[in-house]
Design a protein around this motif. Structure first.
Motif, short mmCIF file in Angstrom:
data_model
loop_
_atom_site.label_atom_id
_atom_site.label_comp_id
_atom_site.label_asym_id
_atom_site.label_seq_id
_atom_site.Cartn_x
_atom_site.Cartn_y
_atom_site.Cartn_z
N LEU A 237 -19.79 66.94 46.66
CA LEU A 237 -21.03 66.32 46.19
C LEU A 237 -21.95 66.01 47.38
N ALA A 238 -21.36 65.46 48.43
CA ALA A 238 -22.16 65.09 49.61
C ALA A 238 -22.83 66.30 50.22
N GLU A 239 -22.12 67.40 50.26
CA GLU A 239 -22.68 68.61 50.88
C GLU A 239 -23.93 69.08 50.15
N LYS A 240 -23.92 68.94 48.83
CA LYS A 240 -25.09 69.37 48.05
C LYS A 240 -26.18 68.29 48.03
N LEU A 241 -25.75 67.05 47.91
CA LEU A 241 -26.71 65.96 47.68
C LEU A 241 -27.44 65.50 48.95
N LEU A 242 -26.70 65.30 50.03
CA LEU A 242 -27.29 64.64 51.19
C LEU A 242 -28.51 65.38 51.78
N PRO A 243 -28.49 66.71 51.84
CA PRO A 243 -29.68 67.37 52.40
C PRO A 243 -30.95 67.08 51.59
N ASP A 244 -30.81 66.81 50.31
CA ASP A 244 -31.97 66.48 49.48
C ASP A 244 -32.29 64.99 49.53
N LEU A 245 -31.25 64.17 49.63
CA LEU A 245 -31.44 62.73 49.54
C LEU A 245 -31.91 62.09 50.84
N GLU B 286 -34.11 58.11 43.09
CA GLU B 286 -33.55 58.19 41.74
C GLU B 286 -33.67 59.62 41.19
N ARG B 287 -34.82 60.24 41.46
CA ARG B 287 -35.03 61.60 40.97
C ARG B 287 -34.01 62.57 41.58
N VAL B 288 -33.80 62.43 42.89
CA VAL B 288 -32.85 63.33 43.56
C VAL B 288 -31.44 63.12 43.00
N LEU B 289 -31.08 61.86 42.81
CA LEU B 289 -29.73 61.59 42.27
C LEU B 289 -29.58 62.22 40.89
N GLU B 290 -30.60 62.06 40.06
CA GLU B 290 -30.52 62.62 38.70
C GLU B 290 -30.49 64.14 38.73
N GLY C 92 -27.21 65.45 39.02
CA GLY C 92 -26.29 65.14 37.93
C GLY C 92 -25.68 63.76 37.97
N LEU C 93 -26.15 62.90 38.86
CA LEU C 93 -25.59 61.56 38.91
C LEU C 93 -26.23 60.67 37.84
N THR C 94 -25.45 59.78 37.31
CA THR C 94 -25.98 58.79 36.38
C THR C 94 -26.52 57.63 37.21
N VAL C 95 -27.82 57.40 37.12
CA VAL C 95 -28.42 56.33 37.92
C VAL C 95 -28.30 55.02 37.17
N GLU C 96 -27.84 54.02 37.88
CA GLU C 96 -27.71 52.70 37.26
C GLU C 96 -28.20 51.65 38.25
N GLY D 172 -25.95 55.69 41.98
CA GLY D 172 -25.69 56.79 41.07
C GLY D 172 -24.21 57.10 41.08
N THR D 173 -23.68 57.49 39.95
CA THR D 173 -22.27 57.86 39.90
C THR D 173 -22.12 59.22 39.24
N LEU D 174 -21.13 59.94 39.73
CA LEU D 174 -20.77 61.22 39.13
C LEU D 174 -19.27 61.39 39.31
N GLY D 175 -18.55 61.48 38.20
CA GLY D 175 -17.09 61.58 38.30
C GLY D 175 -16.53 60.36 39.02
N ASN D 176 -15.82 60.62 40.10
CA ASN D 176 -15.17 59.55 40.85
C ASN D 176 -15.99 59.13 42.07
N VAL D 177 -17.25 59.55 42.12
CA VAL D 177 -18.05 59.28 43.32
C VAL D 177 -19.25 58.40 43.00
N ARG D 178 -19.51 57.49 43.90
CA ARG D 178 -20.64 56.59 43.73
C ARG D 178 -21.52 56.71 44.97
N VAL D 179 -22.82 56.73 44.76
CA VAL D 179 -23.78 56.80 45.87
C VAL D 179 -24.71 55.60 45.72
#
Lengths: 614, 178
Positions: free
Chosen positions: B54-62, B107-111, B114-118, B128-135
């Motif tokens: 998840l980090a590999e895909k998410l962090l470059p955008d976030l 929030e947009r990037v997290l969504e 595929g992360l659920t933003v809370e 944001g959470t996805l599966g067993n990961v929280r950001v």
């Protein structure tokens, strides 16, 4: 056409070559000095080996005395070198801050110059007088800043020159010898006696320490690092320097031994030293947002051989001597000197969340007592670690730890500078029982006491929050509904005292995420519930941050169901669950058996059909 | 209060103690390879694999929405001496993009990933959470410098993987940003 003279932009300052990380050099030097001092003491204390007689014995005695004297010359030289490095690092810290301030001023000035240029481009003749006035003002600011920058670099050079001169004064053997024998060299034996005479009076220790010269303090840190580093009332920075010196000495010595030549005791010491080293490294390159400098990390206690080898250690983030808010976290069972990285992670998370917004924080993971701990590899070691873990059913370690905790907090009060720091003690699990004993039995000098995941608030004499002697309304309690340790508190002789989250106990209860329901086969989820109080984003952490900052947490009403009844409810439900699970397993087994029988029958019928071709 | 049932209390206490000890012994001897493929991996390895991916895909955008990150190591952290491990990475962004302006972008990037933003409340500004990961991202102001703290961590601790965790060094998440 009118010409308005605008000052040129001020170029960026060159980066400083030295950074506050230069303190690592001082620590290494001090560690070397401590090791050399140990050699010197050994040489002086021991003569020829027992049983030696005659000329060889006399010659050996003389050789060891000579070697001891030469080693002392090295120690004396290093005392001066370390002191000089220490002064230099202090200057570098101040200069680094100045550098950042000058860079900030430069940025503001250059922005103002840009703004003036833009206004000039858009101006008319009527604007000229005002623009000229602004230009003149900026010119003066520019000159002033340029002078400040020149003076700054001169201070950098002066600091370096002083260091070089100080090191040059003790860079050969004869200079070391003269440093060792000079009048006025600190008499560390006398200083030790003076300190011992002060006992546990942290305020007196603090005043005595302040009366020493810098050279005396440095000499004592080298001759007696364990004493300086672990005496309550000595300022945090000095304790840290002494303890880091001890740590450096231990890591050097123990890592220098081949692994297969280390005794069990040496390996245990190395494990604890490396755990302390790991905890100190937790912030990495992160910056303290209140100072703009790297996070100040302090080794406030370092006694890797204490408590029969379990070890005592405390690691802090931020400076408790100057912080507006200080929190001391007391861990519970299963913790010892090897688990300090975990404890320090919790403390650092609390530091990160509480430090800022106009208030500075310091948080300390204090593993300075002998908690019932556990080493799986020694599970069958009885009496050994097995017995140690067994002591969880008694309170004696919490009672003894309470006295040590109260002394430690007295030390923080004594070293507190400026306005009185708001000081919180947060006890987790068995640590909450320990903290309660510190409060009830030893006058814990904290502003608040928080008990989380508590198995009991300490003994028969504490029936109500007021019995803990804290300021009114400043006993806080939190427990996850599914934290089984929080189901152990009870009245009466057995156990570790009252459940502090009970409404009748009178503590201020704050909400904690309930955690997941668990069964015997998923007991790790129950353990996770017990260890989630500092989790990122949890309700508990948010409330602990508020308490640390001296604010009120969210408040909820206390439990009305007795803690032990919660345990019984779980046990009853668990019994039903296990029976149902067993029935389900049996049913599935029978189904599988029936299916296998059917398959067998089908196969045999097929065999008959195959063998009887009608 | 509770003294009316002292024997039941004692039984409950002993029962809980036994359960704890059984769990400790079990956790010390469990074969992690039984849980999820590969020798010496199990829950911890699965948690690391999920979070790293998840980090590999998410962090470059976030991360560019927040500012610059120079250090971000993911590593296992044990809970006390219990043999339970969280996998966690955190980074501090100095002088970040202002919270108000960056919040919607984060929030947009997290969504998008595929992360659920809370909004968890008091300690995190965006989660944001996805599966067993929280950001989570928390903006904090300071006298000297403002920061945004970015944390990526697993939600459920992994158990029974002492050897795997001991043999697994930190993973440098800044390599995902290059």
């Amino acid at each position: 056409m009118t010409t308005i003279t605008v000052p040129a932009k001020v170029p960026a300052l060159e980066p400083m070559e030295a950074t506050p990380a230069a303190s690592a050099v001082t620590t290494s030097l001090r560690g070397g000095a401590i090791a050399a001092g140990d050699v010197c003491d050994t040489m002086r204390a021991k003569g020829a080996p027992p049983g030696w007689t005659g000329d060889a014995s006399i010659a050996a005695d003389h050789a060891m005395t000579r070697f001891g004297r030469e080693t002392d010359a090295v120690v004396a030289a290093l005392e001066k070198a370390v002191l000089a490095c220490d002064v230099y690092v202090d200057q570098v810290v101040r200069l680094t801050k100045e550098h950042a301030d000058l860079e900030s001023d430069r940025g503001e000035l250059n922005n103002a110059i840009d703004a003036l240029m833009a206004d000039i481009d858009a101006s008319t003749g009527d604007d000229v007088p005002a623009l000229e006035a602004r230009a003149q003002q900026l010119l003066e600011r520019s000159r002033h800043l340029t002078d400040q920058i020149a003076a700054f670099w001169q201070r950098v050079r002066d600091a370096e020159d002083r260091l070089v001169r100080a090191l040059g004064a003790v860079d050969d053997v004869s200079e070391g010898r003269s440093a060792a024998t000079r009048d006025g060299r600190a008499d560390t034996a006398a200083l030790r006696r003076e300190l011992a005479a002060l006992g546990r009076d942290a305020t007196a220790v603090n005043a005595w320490w302040a009366s020493l010269s810098p050279a005396e303090r440095e000499a004592l840190k080298i001759s007696d690092p364990d004493l300086v580093g672990n005496t309550n009332g000595i300022p945090t920075g000095d304790r840290d320097e002494a303890n880091r010196g001890s740590l450096d000495r231990d890591l050097d010595r123990l890592r220098g031994l081949p692994a297969d030549e280390r005794s069990d005791a040496e390996q245990a010491l190395l494990d604890r030293a490396e755990a302390a080293e790991q905890a100190l490294a937790i912030p990495g390159s992160k910056v303290d947002r209140t100072t703009g400098l790297p996070v100040d990390v302090n080794l406030l206690v370092y006694q890797p051989g204490a408590f029969g080898g379990d070890g005592a250690v405390a690691v802090g983030f931020g400076d408790p001597d100057t912080a507006d808010n200080t929190a001391v976290i007391v861990p519970g069972i299963t913790n010892d000197g090897t688990t300090i990285p975990t404890n320090a992670e919790d403390a650092f998370r609390l530091f990160e969340r509480s430090n800022g917004a106009g208030e500075s924080s310091a948080t300390i993971a204090w593993m300075g007592y002998d908690a019932p701990s556990w080493r799986p590899q020694d599970a069958l070691d009885w009496p050994g670690d097995g017995l140690d873990m067994g002591s969880v059913v008694r309170e004696d370690k919490a009672v003894a730890g309470g006295a040590l905790l109260a002394d430690f907090v007295d030390g923080l009060r004594a070293t507190d500078e400026g306005d009185r720091s708001h000081l919180s003690v947060i006890g987790h699990s068995y640590g909450s029982t320990t903290a309660s004993h510190a409060a009830h039995g030893h006058g814990l000098a904290a502003d608040s006491l928080t008990l989380i995941g508590s198995p009991g608030a300490g003994g028969d004499a504490v029936d109500h929050a007021r019995d803990l002697g804290m300021p009114a309304g400043r006993v806080y309690a939190g427990a996850a509904d599914n934290d089984f340790v929080s189901w152990l508190g009870r009245d009466g002789d057995l156990g570790m005292g009252q459940d502090p989250t009970q409404a009748t106990f009178g503590a201020t209860r704050f909400p904690v995420d309930p955690g997941v329901e668990f069964h015997a086969e998923t007991i790790e989820e129950g353990v996770a519930n017990h260890t989630s109080y500092f989790d990122e984003g949890s309700a508990s952490l948010g409330n602990l941050v508020a308490i640390t900052r001296g604010d009120e947490p969210t408040v909820i009403s206390g439990r009305t169901e007795a803690a032990n009844d919660m345990a019984l409810d779980w046990a009853r439900d668990e019994a039903v669950h296990q029976v149902e699970k067993e029935i389900e397993a049996t049913r599935q087994e029978i189904e599988r058996g029936v299916e296998q029988t059917r398959e067998w029958g089908r196969d045999r019928w097929q065999d008959v059909q195959d063998a009887w071709p009608w | 209060m509770v003294t009316r049932l002292p024997m039941l209390d004692l039984v409950a206490r002993i029962g809980l103690g036994i359960v704890t000890l059984v769990w400790l012994l079990t956790s010390c001897s469990s074969s992690s390879s039984e849980v999820d493929g590969g020798p010496g991996g199990g829950e911890a390895q699965a948690a690391k694999r999920e979070m790293d991916a998840l980090a590999e895909k998410l962090l470059p955008d976030l991360v560019p929405r927040l500012g610059e990150v120079t250090e971000m190591d993911a590593e296992f952290v044990e809970r006390g001496g219990y043999g339970l491990y969280d996998y966690r990475a955190s980074a501090q962004v100095l002088r970040p993009a202002p919270r108000r302006e960056a919040l919607a972008e984060v929030e947009r990037v997290l969504e998008e990933h595929g992360l659920t933003v809370e909004s968890p409340g008091e300690t995190s500004d965006v989660t944001g959470t996805l599966g067993n990961v929280r950001v989570s991202v928390v903006w904090m102001s300071g006298d000297a410098v403002d920061t945004a703290d970015l944390t990526v961590n697993t939600l459920r601790p992994a158990s029974g993987d002492d050897d795997y965790v001991a043999d697994t060094g930190p993973t440098d998440y800044t390599t995902y940003l290059r």
